[in-house]
Design an enzyme around this catalytic site. Structure first.
Site, PDB file in Angstrom:
ATOM      1  N   HIS A  65       0.843  -0.959  -0.038  1.00  0.00           N
ATOM      2  CA  HIS A  65       0.048  -0.066  -0.071  1.00  0.00           C
ATOM      3  C   HIS A  65       0.608   1.044  -0.111  1.00  0.00           C
ATOM      4  CE1 HIS A  65       0.779  -1.119   4.239  1.00  0.00           C
ATOM      5  NE2 HIS A  65       0.529   0.410   4.448  1.00  0.00           N
ATOM      6  N   CYS A 190       1.980   3.843  11.644  1.00  0.00           N
ATOM      7  CA  CYS A 190       2.961   3.465  10.196  1.00  0.00           C
ATOM      8  C   CYS A 190       3.242   4.507   9.326  1.00  0.00           C
ATOM      9  CB  CYS A 190       2.343   1.990   9.732  1.00  0.00           C
ATOM     10  SG  CYS A 190       0.919   2.631   8.681  1.00  0.00           S
TER      11      CYS A 190
END
Length: 671
Positions: A65, A190
């Site tokens: 991603h 993240c």
């Protein structure tokens, strides 16, 4: 609003052997629907995210991603690979692959839906259903939430309302409250804040339910974050920080038992983390987390190598030192430019200053810059120690750096002082102290002991040998002539262009600016060569996009326009978009040009008294015309090489691809 996933974004027979092939296959489906405007640019962003941390998860799941300027709308593509694909998970290859694409400025509503998917991936019923479904339409409906894993039809909202409808009898007959549960607050984050952030939160919450622990999580993701209530933090018995980027407002959790790990540990070891923080609370171990904005923290996967941590600590010191270098160096350079090189002999402006004389103003600038330069070594040492041990490392780090400055140990002394200071503080923090003394440890005891120990070591043990080494290095630089100077220029040019602003680039730059603290002819040549080589990569990429525009994507051609200014300003990072998209051709080309420029700058005996500025400090460069020749030569070499390599790659691909493959590739890129 676009649907995040449709049937044509699902491949139940994903034929890919590597994660790169899987990403390209799924991304091509996005491009065909107009969700991705530049296939190669988007894949470069995916690869850059993958390089930060593998995206494989236990249970056979891969979630590549990224956020990308090449994405028009938040999009999901799903592939099921029968043979499995290695995404770096500890338990083996992934058979369920989710490619998540988010625009650089995605709206919160879409990203919240993506976060819900990330949480669903931890549901065994959800993943089992995806492995058994036989139609892309059913898989897309399940992922969107239009169907439940069990039945494949009933909307989740209906089931939720039925399952959670309160029963009055239960309220009336509820038992008397028992002991308060153990309470944990957690933060997950993240680099992209799309998947791992929310999966770690879900894992911690589920592990807390299983263990009878109350867990409240703050997800610092792309969809923003709701700050934990201060009362909830105050009432918590422990803190879990599962993150790969700095935690915002981290000081809120000071004074509580804390477990600090990488975000993947929050997904894979949630139960262990809860047990660990509970054990710390029972033993009375209180941790004071870092202040906000810490550039280098202990986040990352357990077992991170010492070399990686050392690089982070050193980069912490260099990143805080650079503003002092820029301010002090440019002020000194302006002083020389206005008053001539004899300005360093001017009397103190505090004692003698004439408002109407240019020399007095030149002396003022020079002396302010000189004072700023005196902070270089203490700041370097202080923030290396800060990167290692947080705030308690600042005092011994600055003291050690000041000692290094006093005994003329220079840049090398600052490095040693910072590492020693951080190590001493970490050693002191491991000592168990009585509870009444814990409150004064960070304010009195640690600064007192660590400053005394570091000062002793720097003055009497390691400082003098380092000072002797620094003097030998300075003398060597002063005597650099001929072939030796050219070889050094080649090495510095290669370092400046290898990682385009990364650690190796910063090492070469730090080596150069360290010599400006006590400049001589050799150190000024080094500074000139480093800046010249650092200007080459963006200038070369900008030139290449003009000479052979067809070899570059539209986005790269736009980046090329900005690269002219960035290169001229000595901002090497201007070439990063090109290197990320095609590293095997761009980076070697940039290194070749940088080596040529560094060698020529040293051969021409160019000098530079300013640490930054690019073409805007040409008046401060010795032999300025030859200096520009060196930069131009390296730029031409790099641009020619990248054009040749890209052209060869395109011709090879066209030869190997059949007419149908070539047409399909062109259609996918155009979409």
């Amino acid at each position: 609003m676009h649907e995040l996933i449709t049937a044509d974004l699902v491949d139940l027979d994903l034929a890919a052997r590597t994660k790169e092939e899987a990403a390209r296959s799924l991304a091509a489906r996005m491009a065909a629907r107009g969700r991705v405007t530049d296939l190669d640019g988007f894949l470069a962003d995916v690869a850059a995210r993958e390089a930060q941390m593998p995206t494989g998860l236990d249970g056979g799941i891969g979630i590549p991603h990224c956020r990308s300027a090449h994405v028009t709308a938040p999009t999901l593509a799903f592939g099921r690979a029968a043979d499995g694909i290695d995404f770096g998970a500890a338990d083996g290859p992934a058979d369920l692959v989710f490619l998540i694409a988010a625009p650089a400025g995605a709206d919160d509503a879409h990203l919240t839906i993506l976060s819900s998917l990330a949480r669903s991936l931890l549901d065994p019923d959800f993943t089992s259903a995806l492995r058994s479904l036989s139609s892309p339409e059913a898989a897309a409906a399940l992922i969107r939430g239009d169907a439940t894993p069990a039945a494949g039809g009933t909307p989740p909202e209906t089931e939720t309302e039925t399952e959670t409808e309160p029963e009055p009898e239960a309220v009336a007959d509820s038992p008397a409250p028992g002991p308060a549960p153990f309470r944990v607050v957690a933060v997950t984050s993240c680099p992209t804040g799309i998947a791992h952030t929310y999966m770690a939160a879900e894992a911690l919450e589920r592990a807390g339910q299983d263990a009878g622990v109350e867990v409240v999580v703050e997800t610092q993701g792309s969809a923003g974050f709701a700050r934990l209530d201060p009362d909830v933090i105050a009432g918590a018995d422990g803190v879990i920080l599962a993150h790969d980027v700095p935690v915002r407002d981290k000081e809120r959790f000071a004074g509580k038992p804390t477990v600090d790990v990488g975000v993947k540990a929050g997904i894979n070891r949630a139960a262990e983390l809860i047990a660990e923080v509970r054990g710390k609370a029972e033993r009375g171990e209180v941790t004071a987390p870092a202040t906000p904005g810490t550039p280098v923290e202990s986040s990352g996967e357990p077992g991170e190598g010492y070399g990686t941590r050392l690089r982070k600590w050193l980069m912490s010191g260099v990143s805080y030192m650079v503003p002092f270098v820029a301010a002090g160096g440019l002020l000194i350079a302006l002083g020389f430019a206005i008053g001539g090189y004899a300005i360093d002999q001017a009397p103190s402006v505090a004692e003698q200053f004439a408002w109407g004389q240019a020399d007095s103003w030149a002396a003022l600038l020079f002396q302010i810059g000189g004072l700023a330069f005196q902070f270089l070594i203490p700041v370097l040492a202080g923030y290396i120690a800060y990167g290692m041990a947080d705030r308690p490392g600042l005092v011994p780090g600055f003291v050690g750096g000041a000692v290094a400055l006093t005994i003329n140990a220079g840049f090398l002394g600052g490095l040693a002082a910072g590492l020693i200071a951080g190590g001493v503080v970490l050693a002191i923090q491991r000592v168990t102290v009585p509870a009444p003394l814990r409150g004064i440890m960070p304010v009195v005891v640690i600064p007192l002991l660590s400053a005394a120990i570091v000062g002793f070591l720097m003055f009497l043990v390691v400082g003098k040998p380092i000072a002797a080494l620094q003097k030998a290095l300075t003398d060597w630089l002063s005597g650099l002539t001929g072939a030796n100077a050219v070889v050094l220029g080649v090495v510095l040019g290669l370092m400046m262009c290898f990682d385009l602003g990364g650690p190796l680039n910063k090492v070469a730059y730090a080596f150069a600016i360290g010599g400006l603290a006590h400049p001589n002819e050799g150190s000024l040549k080094v500074m000139a060569a480093v800046m010249a080589a650092g200007m080459v990569p963006p200038l070369a990429m900008a030139l290449a996009t003009v000479v052979r525009a067809k070899l570059f994507t539209r986005a790269e051609r736009e980046n090329g326009k900005a690269a002219w200014v960035l290169g001229a300003s000595f901002i090497t990072e201007g070439a990063i978009p090109f290197a990320a998209a095609d590293p095997l051709r761009v980076i070697p080309s940039a290194m070749a040009g940088g080596a040529v420029t560094g060698a020529l700058s040293m051969l021409f005996e160019c000098t530079l008294r300013a640490p930054h500025g690019g073409v805007f400090v040409i008046p401060l460069i010795g032999n300025p015309l030859l200096y520009l020749v060196a930069v131009l030569a390296g730029t031409l070499v790099s641009a020619a090489l990248v054009v040749l390599l890209k052209g060869h790659a395109r011709r090879t691909a066209a030869t190997q691809a059949g007419p149908e493959d070539d047409t399909a590739a062109r259609v996918a890129v155009a979409a």
